[in-house]
Design an enzyme around this catalytic site. Structure first.
Site, short mmCIF file in Angstrom:
data_model
loop_
_atom_site.label_atom_id
_atom_site.label_comp_id
_atom_site.label_asym_id
_atom_site.label_seq_id
_atom_site.Cartn_x
_atom_site.Cartn_y
_atom_site.Cartn_z
N LYS A 95 0.84 -1.20 0.00
CA LYS A 95 0.00 0.00 0.00
C LYS A 95 0.88 1.26 0.00
O LYS A 95 2.10 1.17 0.12
CB LYS A 95 -0.95 -0.03 1.21
CG LYS A 95 -1.87 -1.26 1.23
CD LYS A 95 -2.90 -1.25 0.11
CE LYS A 95 -3.45 -2.62 -0.22
NZ LYS A 95 -4.54 -3.09 0.62
C1 LIG Z 1 -5.58 -4.16 0.80
C2 LIG Z 1 -7.05 -3.94 0.80
C3 LIG Z 1 -7.86 -4.32 1.87
C4 LIG Z 1 -7.37 -5.15 3.01
O1 LIG Z 1 -6.27 -4.65 3.69
P1 LIG Z 1 -5.29 -5.67 4.45
O2 LIG Z 1 -4.44 -4.76 5.28
O3 LIG Z 1 -4.53 -6.41 3.41
O4 LIG Z 1 -6.13 -6.58 5.29
C5 LIG Z 1 -9.20 -3.99 1.82
N1 LIG Z 1 -9.73 -3.35 0.78
C6 LIG Z 1 -8.99 -2.99 -0.29
C7 LIG Z 1 -9.65 -2.26 -1.41
C8 LIG Z 1 -7.64 -3.28 -0.33
O5 LIG Z 1 -6.91 -2.94 -1.39
#
Ligand SMILES: *Cc1c(COP(=O)(O)O)cnc(C)c1O
Length: 367
Positions: A186
């Site tokens: 991210k």
């Molecule tokens: C990455 C992501 C999540 C989940 O986040 P995690 O930290 O991996 O549990 C939820 N929604 C979207 C759109 C994502 O890209």
């Protein structure tokens, strides 16, 4: 062709010396879970969301799940979500006992279409969960108006959109709650981690209880809760990354501006009026044979990714009992899933990398 040069990967998580030093400092301190680093991380993150309450948790999925649990849904309660997202969006609804109702997206922004959302509202609808996909804010002005007219909660899935904004207002500051992820790929990370942002002090308290076995005071359990606490090691890494986020966001945006100006023969990202896109992904549309297109980029040393090849409503857990696709009519979602391709956009790209990406895409597109 690129000969022996190393392939540019689609993403490159940063774990630098500062992150390592922060982790070691916390480990040596002995205060490693739900301690001073987590409190400081929550405090500092609130600057991104107009000073809202921030509740740190152990992942973005936990942030979504905890928020939906805090809505106390009854069996059959519906939450409107896009199908064109990561499965965590709809998983969270199901884990909290709700029913995901899929609405189609806008073809330009890939985000939840407010008209389709309005058409999906039923007497059982309790919430709308827009996703700020790829780092572009959803049409929050229209979605908030719709939610207010129907007394629905809005939960923003801001997992990909740290510091994105619409008309100057940051994501995570619109709905009852915003949910962020700090997974390594991210825009900023804490190894694993997540943050819930809310303007409602009572709701924030409930989230804190749910995060920690229903306790505010140890062994004085008030409600049933989970363990979704963040470690202080993760929070310390997250704080280092938060300090770099502005610079990284600017670099992502300038990388995107360069690609916008130089790519030919493909559809570049459409940015909505008033939107600050933070380019978690830089996603083009490829009509024709996408696999061949992607293979052509790989041959030229440029990595790419498809997010997401299968819309959520076509994934096995979301099919009907007899294994068929539900009643959903989501033509823009299906089309996007067939056409999208995300190019490298991370802050560590060099000018030479950017030139190589342009050269490769334009060659493969035959432009
Ligand atoms: C990455 C992501 C999540 C989940 O986040 P995690 O930290 O991996 O549990 C939820 N929604 C979207 C759109 C994502 O890209």
């Amino acid at each position: 062709m690129t000969g022996s040069r190393a392939t540019i990967p689609p993403a490159r998580p940063v774990i630098g010396e500062e992150e390592i030093a922060a982790a070691v400092r916390v480990l040596r301190s002995g205060m490693v879970v739900q301690g001073p680093e987590v409190a400081a991380f929550e405090q500092e993150f609130s600057a991104l969301v107009e000073g809202r309450h921030c509740v740190a948790v152990n992942s973005g999925t936990s942030a979504l799940q905890l928020t939906l649990l805090a809505l106390d849904m009854k069996p059959g309660d519906e939450v409107i979500v896009p199908s064109f997202s990561f499965a965590a969006t709809a998983n969270a609804v199901r884990l909290a006992g709700g029913v995901p109702v899929f609405a189609d997206i806008e073809p330009g922004t890939f985000n939840l279409d407010p008209d389709a959302t309005a058409a999906a509202i039923t007497p059982r609808t309790v919430a709308i969960m827009p996703v700020h996909l790829y780092g572009q804010p959803a049409a929050m002005d229209r979605i908030m108006a719709l939610a207010e007219a129907h007394s629905l909660a809005v939960v923003e899935d801001a997992a990909q959109a740290h510091a994105a904004a619409l008309n100057g207002k940051p994501v995570g500051s619109f709905g009852l709650a915003g949910c962020f992820s700090f997974y390594p790929t991210k825009n900023m990370h804490s190894l694993e981690g997540g943050m819930i942002t809310t303007g409602d002090a009572e709701f924030a308290r409930k989230l804190r209880l749910l995060r920690n076995q229903g306790m505010e005071q140890r062994y004085q359990n008030e409600i049933v809760g989970a363990n979704m606490r963040l470690t202080d090691v993760a929070a310390a890494i997250g704080r280092v990354q938060l300090g770099k986020l502005d610079g990284w966001t600017e670099k992502r945006r300038s990388n995107a501006a360069y690609l916008d100006a130089n790519l030919k023969g493909v559809t570049v990202p459409v940015v909505a009026e008033g939107a600050k896109h933070v380019y978690h992904q830089y996603t083009i549309r490829v009509t024709g044979d996408r696999d061949a297109f992607q293979a052509g980029l790989t041959e030229r040393g440029v990595g790419s990714g498809v997010y997401y090849p299968t819309p959520i409503h076509r994934l096995r857990p979301f099919l009907t009992e007899d294994g068929s696709v539900g009643p959903w009519k989501l033509p823009e979602t299906d089309k996007a899933a067939d056409e999208v391709l995300s190019l490298p956009i991370m802050p560590s790209l060099t000018d030479e990398d950017l030139e190589r990406i342009v050269e490769a895409v334009n060659e493969v597109a035959g432009a």
